[in-house]
Design an enzyme around this catalytic site. Structure first.
Site, PDB file in Angstrom:
ATOM      1  N   ASP A 176       0.757  -1.261   0.000  1.00  0.00           N
ATOM      2  CA  ASP A 176       0.000   0.000   0.000  1.00  0.00           C
ATOM      3  C   ASP A 176       0.786   1.309   0.000  1.00  0.00           C
ATOM      4  O   ASP A 176       0.541   2.174  -0.808  1.00  0.00           O
ATOM      5  CB  ASP A 176      -0.952   0.020   1.201  1.00  0.00           C
ATOM      6  CG  ASP A 176      -1.711  -1.287   1.357  1.00  0.00           C
ATOM      7  OD1 ASP A 176      -1.635  -2.141   0.462  1.00  0.00           O
ATOM      8  OD2 ASP A 176      -2.383  -1.451   2.388  1.00  0.00           O
TER       9      ASP A 176
ATOM     10  N   GLU B 296       3.451  -9.360  11.274  1.00  0.00           N
ATOM     11  CA  GLU B 296       3.053  -8.937   9.930  1.00  0.00           C
ATOM     12  C   GLU B 296       4.298  -8.553   9.114  1.00  0.00           C
ATOM     13  O   GLU B 296       4.444  -8.925   7.961  1.00  0.00           O
ATOM     14  CB  GLU B 296       2.091  -7.745  10.069  1.00  0.00           C
ATOM     15  CG  GLU B 296       1.398  -7.346   8.783  1.00  0.00           C
ATOM     16  CD  GLU B 296       0.427  -6.176   8.983  1.00  0.00           C
ATOM     17  OE1 GLU B 296       0.380  -5.614  10.105  1.00  0.00           O
ATOM     18  OE2 GLU B 296      -0.267  -5.828   8.018  1.00  0.00           O
TER      19      GLU B 296
HETATM   20  C1  9WN Z   1      -5.579  -2.583   3.014  1.00  0.00           C
HETATM   21  C2  9WN Z   1      -4.432  -7.697   5.105  1.00  0.00           C
HETATM   22  C3  9WN Z   1      -3.905  -6.590   4.192  1.00  0.00           C
HETATM   23  C4  9WN Z   1      -2.882  -7.111   3.161  1.00  0.00           C
HETATM   24  C5  9WN Z   1      -2.167  -5.976   2.439  1.00  0.00           C
HETATM   25  C6  9WN Z   1      -1.582  -5.033   3.481  1.00  0.00           C
HETATM   26  C7  9WN Z   1      -2.690  -4.510   4.383  1.00  0.00           C
HETATM   27  C8  9WN Z   1      -4.806  -3.224   4.173  1.00  0.00           C
HETATM   28  C9  9WN Z   1      -4.573  -2.181   5.259  1.00  0.00           C
HETATM   29  O1  9WN Z   1      -3.326  -5.599   5.035  1.00  0.00           O
HETATM   30  O2  9WN Z   1      -3.593  -3.737   3.624  1.00  0.00           O
HETATM   31  O3  9WN Z   1      -5.937  -3.561   2.081  1.00  0.00           O
HETATM   32  O4  9WN Z   1      -5.538  -1.804   5.917  1.00  0.00           O
HETATM   33  O5  9WN Z   1      -3.435  -1.745   5.465  1.00  0.00           O
HETATM   34  O6  9WN Z   1      -0.899  -3.989   2.871  1.00  0.00           O
HETATM   35  O7  9WN Z   1      -1.162  -6.487   1.609  1.00  0.00           O
HETATM   36  O8  9WN Z   1      -3.535  -7.910   2.231  1.00  0.00           O
HETATM   37  O9  9WN Z   1      -3.368  -8.388   5.711  1.00  0.00           O
END
Ligand code: 9WN
Length: 432
Positions: free
Chosen positions: A165, A402
């Site tokens: 992101d 994470e």
């Molecule tokens: C937005 C769930 C997700 C991953 C993504 C990571 C993060 C979300 C956030 O978490 O994104 O989609 O709220 O930050 O960047 O890769 O799928 O783990």
């Protein structure tokens, strides 16, 4: 991962992510395949129950039982079913998508079942038969709606689609966007981490939310988005994962005895994807670069996405050599300051690098899995094994975080992240 499990699917994390995420679920199914095929298939079936009529697999399938005020943007904010005839009424979903790991996970389910007892093989074959048309529709959507130029590269509409992101890959494209009035929104995500610097900044979130509002204005209509949306980027990591997923889909097509025309179509996507990734090669950086369609220029930033051709596979020896040199160099895994010899998400030599901020520098186990698996497919078994061991060492020391601070090994973000545990299972299974 078991603790994050609900009835038929798994939360990415205990509290930060209370819904089902697309590529997380695919990684989760891939890991679960080693323990429980039935559970792995249900994980993907639940996700695919949110597939749009267009073939799109949404990046979030919302959990109606999630506690209120835990995650933003919620299903109401996306308002997908009211805005788009393609979105299902139930379950409620977001309007974006994420990298297509799914066919790779389905193939893993097949691989873990095919030499077992007859009943398990039959169940796995039946699952492949059910999954194949859904996967084909998903990949067809990516090859057409997300690549109207037939370039072989997937266009993303939002940094969330990349899965990386707040990577500095998106800084210039986001910087060029004129953000007008963003409706008020809460940062629930900040409640779940020990300090806000581990998550995207408020400026980044304003842009994320603004892009979401624009997609809603376009009623999630692909042609309209292509016409008016300010963020349109050819994402090389996403595109490379699609090539690898098409290889998996081609094998699934063989198992289910799909028609020849479909198998040729898939093989054509693989060829086109590899060729176009090769065209995005930067000989100076020795990495592959995203292409910003609005600015009409490549995005010259060194991140792990640059290894896209390795993930897509089928490389000429010279290109493989170049990529391995970059991987082993101080720009990535060869940096002597690193706690583990694992590539950080962004090169420490980039101006936008930040060792604690999410995709701006921390080391992500899922990315290590992708690179390990790609090295194996490239015949680089020694290097792959070193990466697998370092990736496991990191988890032994830091738990299933994470992401990790690359210089100290400190676990960051959400603890007990499901996909981190999932890739650990796959790493361990490969160790025999
Ligand atoms: C937005 C769930 C997700 C991953 C993504 C990571 C993060 C979300 C956030 O978490 O994104 O989609 O709220 O930050 O960047 O890769 O799928 O783990």
């Amino acid at each position: 991962m078991a603790r994050n499990g609900l009835k038929t699917w798994t939360k990415p994390a205990p509290s930060l992510y209370p819904h089902q995420w697309s590529w997380d679920s695919a990684f989760i199914a891939l890991g679960l395949a080693h323990l429980d095929n039935r559970r792995a298939t249900r994980e993907l079936e639940t996700l695919f129950s949110g597939q749009w009529a267009s073939g799109k697999v949404p990046h979030i399938v919302f959990n109606p039982d999630a506690p209120p005020k835990t995650y933003f943007p919620d299903a109401e904010r996306w308002n997908a079913a009211a805005l788009s005839p393609d979105a299902p009424d139930e379950p409620r979903t977001s309007g974006l998508c994420q990298p297509p790991i799914h066919a790779i996970a389905v193939r893993r389910i097949w691989e873990t079942a095919r030499d077992r007892e007859d009943r398990r093989v039959d169940l796995a074959r039946a699952f492949l038969r059910d999954s194949y048309p859904r996967l084909l529709a998903w990949h067809l959507y990516l090859a057409t709606a997300r690549d109207p130029e037939a370039s072989g590269l997937v266009t993303i509409y939002h940094p969330w689609e990349s899965g990386t992101d707040n990577s500095p890959r998106w800084d210039s494209a986001l910087g060029a966007i004129e953000v007008r009035e963003v409706p008020l929104y809460p940062r629930y995500d900040l409640q779940h981490v020990s300090d806000p610097s581990q998550r995207p900044s408020d400026e980044e979130y304003d842009r994320f939310v603004w892009l979401l509002e624009l997609l809603k204005e376009a009623r999630y209509e692909e042609a309209e988005i292509y016409e008016s949306h300010p963020f349109l980027v050819k994402d090389v990591l996403f595109s490379a994962i699609l090539v690898a997923a098409n290889e998996a889909l081609s094998e699934i097509a063989a198992v289910v005895e799909a028609p020849d025309e479909e198998r040729e179509l898939i093989d054509g996507w693989i060829e086109r994807g590899r060729k176009s990734l090769d065209e995005r090669w930067d000989p100076d950086l020795k990495l592959c670069l995203d292409y910003d369609l609005r600015a009409e220029e490549p995005v010259r930033v060194r991140t792990v996405a640059g290894f896209a051709p390795l993930i897509a596979g089928g490389l000429e020896p010279e290109r493989l050599k170049n990529l391995l040199e970059t991987l082993d160099s101080p720009e990535f895994a060869g940096n002597q300051e690193l706690h583990w010899p694992l590539p950080p998400s962004t090169s420490p030599q980039e101006a936008g690098f930040h060792p604690r901020s999410y995709w701006r520098g921390p080391a992500w186990p899922v990315i290590h899995w992708l690179l390990w698996w790609s090295l194996l497919r490239a015949g680089e078994s020694g290097r792959a094994e070193r990466m697998r061991r370092a990736a496991l060492d990191q988890l032994v020391e830091g738990g299933f975080a994470e992401y990790f601070e690359p210089f100290t090994g400190e676990p960051l973000g959400s603890p007990d992240q499901s996909w981190t545990a999932a890739v650990a299972l796959d790493f361990l299974a490969a160790g025999g």
